[in-house]
Design an enzyme around this catalytic site. Structure first.
Site, PDB file in Angstrom:
ATOM      1  N   HIS A   1       0.816  -1.207   0.000  1.00 22.74           N
ATOM      2  CA  HIS A   1       0.000   0.000   0.000  1.00 22.74           C
ATOM      3  C   HIS A   1       0.853   1.262   0.000  1.00 22.74           C
ATOM      4  O   HIS A   1       0.540   2.252  -0.640  1.00 22.74           O
ATOM      5  CB  HIS A   1      -0.924  -0.001   1.217  1.00 22.74           C
ATOM      6  CG  HIS A   1      -1.949  -1.087   1.144  1.00 22.74           C
ATOM      7  ND1 HIS A   1      -2.671  -1.508   2.213  1.00 22.74           N
ATOM      8  CD2 HIS A   1      -2.337  -1.843   0.093  1.00 22.74           C
ATOM      9  CE1 HIS A   1      -3.483  -2.483   1.838  1.00 22.74           C
ATOM     10  NE2 HIS A   1      -3.286  -2.704   0.555  1.00 22.74           N
TER      11      HIS A   1
ATOM     12  N   ARG B   1      -8.632   3.229 -11.451  1.00 21.96           N
ATOM     13  CA  ARG B   1      -8.701   1.875 -10.857  1.00 21.96           C
ATOM     14  C   ARG B   1      -9.374   1.990  -9.491  1.00 21.96           C
ATOM     15  O   ARG B   1      -8.714   2.259  -8.493  1.00 21.96           O
ATOM     16  CB  ARG B   1      -7.301   1.298 -10.698  1.00 21.96           C
ATOM     17  CG  ARG B   1      -6.573   1.009 -12.010  1.00 21.96           C
ATOM     18  CD  ARG B   1      -5.190   0.415 -11.722  1.00 21.96           C
ATOM     19  NE  ARG B   1      -4.611  -0.258 -12.859  1.00 21.96           N
ATOM     20  CZ  ARG B   1      -3.639   0.247 -13.615  1.00 21.96           C
ATOM     21  NH1 ARG B   1      -3.141   1.447 -13.370  1.00 21.96           N
ATOM     22  NH2 ARG B   1      -3.154  -0.463 -14.631  1.00 21.96           N
TER      23      ARG B   1
ATOM     24  N   ARG C   1     -13.314   2.470 -13.638  1.00 23.18           N
ATOM     25  CA  ARG C   1     -13.392   1.036 -13.870  1.00 23.18           C
ATOM     26  C   ARG C   1     -14.033   0.377 -12.654  1.00 23.18           C
ATOM     27  O   ARG C   1     -13.651   0.655 -11.519  1.00 23.18           O
ATOM     28  CB  ARG C   1     -11.999   0.450 -14.082  1.00 23.18           C
ATOM     29  CG  ARG C   1     -12.062  -1.054 -14.280  1.00 23.18           C
ATOM     30  CD  ARG C   1     -10.744  -1.627 -14.707  1.00 23.18           C
ATOM     31  NE  ARG C   1      -9.779  -1.649 -13.610  1.00 23.18           N
ATOM     32  CZ  ARG C   1      -8.538  -2.071 -13.756  1.00 23.18           C
ATOM     33  NH1 ARG C   1      -8.098  -2.452 -14.939  1.00 23.18           N
ATOM     34  NH2 ARG C   1      -7.704  -2.080 -12.738  1.00 23.18           N
TER      35      ARG C   1
ATOM     36  N   GLU D   1      -9.189  -7.356 -22.667  1.00 24.96           N
ATOM     37  CA  GLU D   1      -7.963  -7.899 -22.075  1.00 24.96           C
ATOM     38  C   GLU D   1      -7.980  -9.420 -21.997  1.00 24.96           C
ATOM     39  O   GLU D   1      -7.046 -10.028 -21.509  1.00 24.96           O
ATOM     40  CB  GLU D   1      -7.676  -7.268 -20.708  1.00 24.96           C
ATOM     41  CG  GLU D   1      -8.842  -7.213 -19.747  1.00 24.96           C
ATOM     42  CD  GLU D   1      -8.529  -6.459 -18.453  1.00 24.96           C
ATOM     43  OE1 GLU D   1      -7.372  -6.059 -18.239  1.00 24.96           O
ATOM     44  OE2 GLU D   1      -9.464  -6.264 -17.659  1.00 24.96           O
TER      45      GLU D   1
ATOM     46  N   ASN E   1      -1.801  -4.993 -20.414  1.00 25.03           N
ATOM     47  CA  ASN E   1      -1.035  -5.793 -19.442  1.00 25.03           C
ATOM     48  C   ASN E   1      -1.613  -7.201 -19.372  1.00 25.03           C
ATOM     49  O   ASN E   1      -0.897  -8.192 -19.420  1.00 25.03           O
ATOM     50  CB  ASN E   1      -1.088  -5.170 -18.041  1.00 25.03           C
ATOM     51  CG  ASN E   1      -0.659  -3.723 -18.039  1.00 25.03           C
ATOM     52  OD1 ASN E   1       0.077  -3.304 -18.919  1.00 25.03           O
ATOM     53  ND2 ASN E   1      -1.118  -2.950 -17.069  1.00 25.03           N
ATOM     54  N   ASP E   2      -2.932  -7.266 -19.234  1.00 29.81           N
ATOM     55  CA  ASP E   2      -3.558  -8.578 -19.157  1.00 29.81           C
ATOM     56  C   ASP E   2      -3.655  -9.221 -20.528  1.00 29.81           C
ATOM     57  O   ASP E   2      -3.450 -10.422 -20.662  1.00 29.81           O
ATOM     58  CB  ASP E   2      -4.952  -8.466 -18.510  1.00 29.81           C
ATOM     59  CG  ASP E   2      -4.853  -8.459 -17.000  1.00 29.81           C
ATOM     60  OD1 ASP E   2      -4.085  -9.275 -16.455  1.00 29.81           O
ATOM     61  OD2 ASP E   2      -5.512  -7.619 -16.354  1.00 29.81           O
TER      62      ASP E   2
ATOM     63  N   ARG F   1       2.277 -11.920 -15.931  1.00 23.00           N
ATOM     64  CA  ARG F   1       2.828 -10.562 -15.917  1.00 23.00           C
ATOM     65  C   ARG F   1       3.586 -10.270 -14.623  1.00 23.00           C
ATOM     66  O   ARG F   1       4.387  -9.340 -14.563  1.00 23.00           O
ATOM     67  CB  ARG F   1       1.706  -9.528 -16.129  1.00 23.00           C
ATOM     68  CG  ARG F   1       0.658  -9.541 -15.039  1.00 23.00           C
ATOM     69  CD  ARG F   1      -0.558  -8.718 -15.395  1.00 23.00           C
ATOM     70  NE  ARG F   1      -0.521  -7.389 -14.809  1.00 23.00           N
ATOM     71  CZ  ARG F   1      -1.540  -6.541 -14.799  1.00 23.00           C
ATOM     72  NH1 ARG F   1      -2.686  -6.869 -15.376  1.00 23.00           N
ATOM     73  NH2 ARG F   1      -1.432  -5.363 -14.251  1.00 23.00           N
TER      74      ARG F   1
ATOM     75  N   CYS G   1      -5.150   1.273 -22.349  1.00 21.79           N
ATOM     76  CA  CYS G   1      -4.723   1.846 -21.060  1.00 21.79           C
ATOM     77  C   CYS G   1      -3.729   0.982 -20.301  1.00 21.79           C
ATOM     78  O   CYS G   1      -3.539   1.156 -19.114  1.00 21.79           O
ATOM     79  CB  CYS G   1      -5.937   2.146 -20.184  1.00 21.79           C
ATOM     80  SG  CYS G   1      -6.979   0.708 -19.854  1.00 21.79           S
TER      81      CYS G   1
END
Ligand code: PEP
Ligand code: MG
Length: 765
Positions: free
Chosen positions: A378, A485, A521, A620, A643-644, A654, A691
């Protein structure tokens, strides 16, 4: 074991008389004049008696990290000061390295066991080792061994940990001849510590030790009843201070502080914690020592869990224990006051909670170095959001620095240079100056639209996830938030954020966007993104598991609450909602049904509707590439999560460094997949964006524009470099070249594009 005031407090629960006697003996040993070695010898004798162990030994750390046998009861006396274990060697070395207890019923069978014939230990089977620690620094290891095979009880572990604390105090007071030299670290020489980058950047500055830890020096209570009252008062004060911080008006109702403090408040009210603290004080410890002991044993228990969630909780819990220690020491608001922070502060901490980092003045903060902390922690999320360079896993850094030491933090390589030489400083200042110059150039481009030389306007957006990200929107000159996100708020919270907290959070984001578009999202939970309050079943492949839209559709109430919050927050503004991990077109029908229900409810309750509502899907999961004619008519926009998408196209995790970069997104297969999507989006007139991280790397962004993308979204720091590339680019030319390369199935498309950029003077940063 709550006690009313004025009531007689039993000194010890009846089950612990042995411990009480032991504590008294320890106190006597400590008070004895005698020499330090003699005291260590007596301590090991006492422990072996108390724990009915045939062996008790103390190993201390030397400057080179090796461990030396300093005292023993049971092993051959001739081995004392003779037996040495290299760093990490054997179970004892392992205990020191991991800084946690090792409890082995059959030590000799353990692969890490290192047999030392000179000690005569071959007859002993079971072994319990605990680190001798002070303020987080491992100074040595305390060990008991038995002939018979047995697992030591939790109580044994706690007794040994408490004793280890006493031994640590003993060492610091310099009572053991020879041990001082063994454990002292040099604090004047240059040192390089290798950690892991957790937030990009390079910084030079001066060290501020984050709230230097309260060192517990008084361990054994003279008057247990009085200690119990101190502990109770301390806990009361801690709870009150958290309540007050939560109510404080300067905290925005939607800020990240709120989530984190709520988590601490829950911990502070935890009955189990309070009971363990009470028991430790009843066992004869001072309130401070009780906090430390419970902290150590809880940490050991939590570290045994491999789950990242528990590691994160341990950090929160450490933070809370430290707060209680400060409260007990009367330094509730300790630490360095903002005005005393040097303007080039390099914050060094053993561990740091995200709320604490937010307490520091961002304008004076250059970098953060923490001994724990991973890229997913975090505090890393917050450091990135603040734009502060950060290195985690910097083992031993706290012991090796003093306040105001010069330091260089290289969060590209993960190196931290303490008291660097002139040459190192010069080299890094050049690097920092270079980066700053580039940044100036990018700043100058801020208000310039991103238009290619042949007139293609590219919409450059930024990704965000926290309220503290929002100032980057104006600073970077991005056109909007292409990906917000939302799960980060949920991850920082200890309980499911209620509707009103979600509304406040999204409303604050929209307000800070000042009219620029924001794509929210919906929750993308699963994989390594863990929510503390959602029970998870074990999954072999969490990235392919019950996550994102799959969870949203199965837990419709959870999803609908979030949609309700989006709708309520939008109030007459545009609203864009994006659904992650869509794997089949029919899933969007199910989403629409739920969204429509919420819109109806909003109308029925008379709340203002958003000016417009668009619902989009992330691309994705490769399956949807073969269903675009069905999916696209059902959505208002799509955005590629590269990314995915790359991870699933190549079946390459990843998060696994061995494979994550093995396959190039600039190779024929993924480029063809993206091209298919560009064509289909054009045919169905559906707005298209990308993105993932690809968008933020200029060479890859160049290829995306060549494929036909006109909107991309990236980390705020990438907006400048990507815009600078775009201003020099001829979109039609790169499109033609890319077509040729794809047709030819060229083996090195990246190299070809780089050569083209070089020849055409296109800046690739
Ligand atoms: C992606 O997958 O590319 C994406 C943007 O989402 P995340 O990185 O949050 O999975
Ligand atoms: Mg994704």
């Amino acid at each position: 074991m709550a006690t009313k005031r004025g009531e007689e407090i039993p000194i010890l629960p009846p089950s612990e008389p042995a411990l009480r006697v032991f504590m008294r003996r320890l106190r006597e040993i400590m008070a004895d004049p005698g020499d330090g070695q003699a005291r260590l010898d007596r301590i090991v004798r006492q422990i072996s008696g108390l724990m009915v162990a045939e062996v008790c030994s103390i190993y201390l750390k030397r400057q080179d990290g090796s461990l030396e046998l300093f005292a023993t009861e049971g092993l051959r006396p001739t081995a004392v000061h003779d037996t040495r274990l290299k760093r990490g060697e054997g179970l004892v070395g392992r205990c020191a390295e991991l800084a946690q207890p090792i409890n082995e019923p059959d030590a000799q069978a353990h692969p890490a066991f290192s047999f030392r014939p000179e000690t005569g230990e071959e007859v002993y089977q079971s072994l319990l080792a605990v680190p001798i620690q002070r303020a987080g620094e491992v100074m040595g290891v305390l060990v008991v061994q038995n002939r018979t095979r047995k697992e030591y009880s939790d109580e044994d572990v706690e007794i040994l940990q408490t004793t280890a604390m006493v031994v640590a105090e003993h060492l610091v007071s310099g009572a053991v001849a020879g041990a001082g030299g063994a454990i002292e670290f040099s604090k004047s020489a240059s040192v390089v510590i290798k950690g892991q980058p957790i937030s990009d950047g390079i910084a030079l500055g001066h060290v501020v030790l984050h709230e230097p830890r309260i060192v517990v020096t008084r361990l054994l209570a003279e008057d247990p009843a009085a200690e119990m009252r101190r502990l109770e008062a301390g806990i009361r004060e801690l709870r009150a201070s958290l309540d007050e911080m939560l109510d404080h008006e300067h905290l925005s109702a939607a800020g990240e502080h709120q989530e984190v403090l709520e988590a601490y408040r829950m911990f502070a009210h935890d009955k189990g914690w309070e009971r363990r603290l009470n028991e430790a004080v009843l066992g004869g410890l001072t309130a401070e020592a009780a906090v430390e002991r419970v902290q150590n044993s809880t940490r050991a228990r939590m570290l045994r869990q491999n789950d990242p969630y528990w590691r994160e909780r341990q950090r929160d819990f450490d933070d809370l224990s430290d707060r209680l220690l400060r409260t007990l020491a009367g330094r509730a608001n300790g630490g360095t006051a903002p005005a005393e922070l040097p303007p080039d502060t390099i914050l060094v901490a053993r561990t740091m909670g995200p709320a604490e980092l937010l307490d520091y003045d961002r304008t004076r903060l250059r970098a953060l170095v923490v001994e724990d902390g991973s890229a997913q922690s975090h505090v890393a999320i917050v450091a990135k959001a603040l734009g502060v360079a950060a290195v985690g896993q910097a083992k031993g850094v706290v012991e090796r620095v003093s306040a105001l030491d010069a330091a260089v933090v290289d969060a590209e390589s993960g190196e931290v240079h303490l008291r660097p030489s002139g040459e190192v400083i010069a080299a890094y200042s050049d690097k920092v100056r270079f980066r700053a110059r580039r940044q100036k150039q990018y700043d100058a481009l801020r208000d310039k639209p991103a238009v290619t030389r042949d007139g293609a306007r590219i919409s450059l957006n930024m990704n965000a996830g926290l309220l503290v990200d929002m100032p980057h929107l104006a600073e970077s000159g991005a056109d909007g938030i292409g990906l917000f996100r939302t799960e980060l708020q949920f991850m920082l919270s200890q309980t499911f954020p209620r509707l009103d907290r979600q509304i406040a959070a999204y409303r604050a984001v929209l307000a800070e966007a000042h009219g620029k578009p924001v794509v929210f999202r919906s929750l993308d939970i699963g994989g390594d993104k863990v929510l503390p309050y959602l029970r998870r079943t074990h999954e072999e492949n969490p990235a392919l598991g019950w996550r994102a839209i799959r969870m949203s559709l199965d837990r419709a109430a959870l999803f609908r609450t979030q949609v309700r919050a989006f709708l309520r927050a939008a109030e007459g503004r545009e609203l864009r909602i994006m659904i992650p991990m869509v794997s089949a077109a029919f899933e969007m029908d199910a989403v629409r049904v739920l969204v429509d229900k919420e819109v109806l409810l909003l109308e029925r309750r008379g709340y203002p509707k958003p000016r417009s509502l668009r619902v989009g899907a992330m691309i994705e999961v490769p399956s949807v590439l073969y269903e675009l004619d069905q999916l696209l008519p059902k959505v208002d926009f799509v955005s590629v999560g590269s990314n995915d998408l790359m991870q699933f196209l190549f079946a390459a995790d990843r998060g696994n460094a061995l494979v994550a970069r093995r396959y190039d997104p600039l190779s024929p297969a993924p480029l063809r997949a993206l091209k298919t999507l560009v064509r289909a989006a054009k045919k169905h007139r559906v707005p298209l964006n990308l993105c993932g991280e690809m968008a933020g790397r200029p060479i890859e962004a160049m290829a995306l524009i060549g494929l036909g993308f006109r909107s991309i979204s990236m980390a705020p720091a990438s907006v400048g470099p990507v815009k600078s590339m775009i201003l020099g680019l001829d979109a039609a030319k790169v499109a033609a070249r890319l077509d040729e390369l794809m047709q030819a199935n060229a083996p090195d498309i990246r190299g070809e594009l780089e050569r083209m950029a070089e020849a055409d003077g296109i800046e690739l940063a």
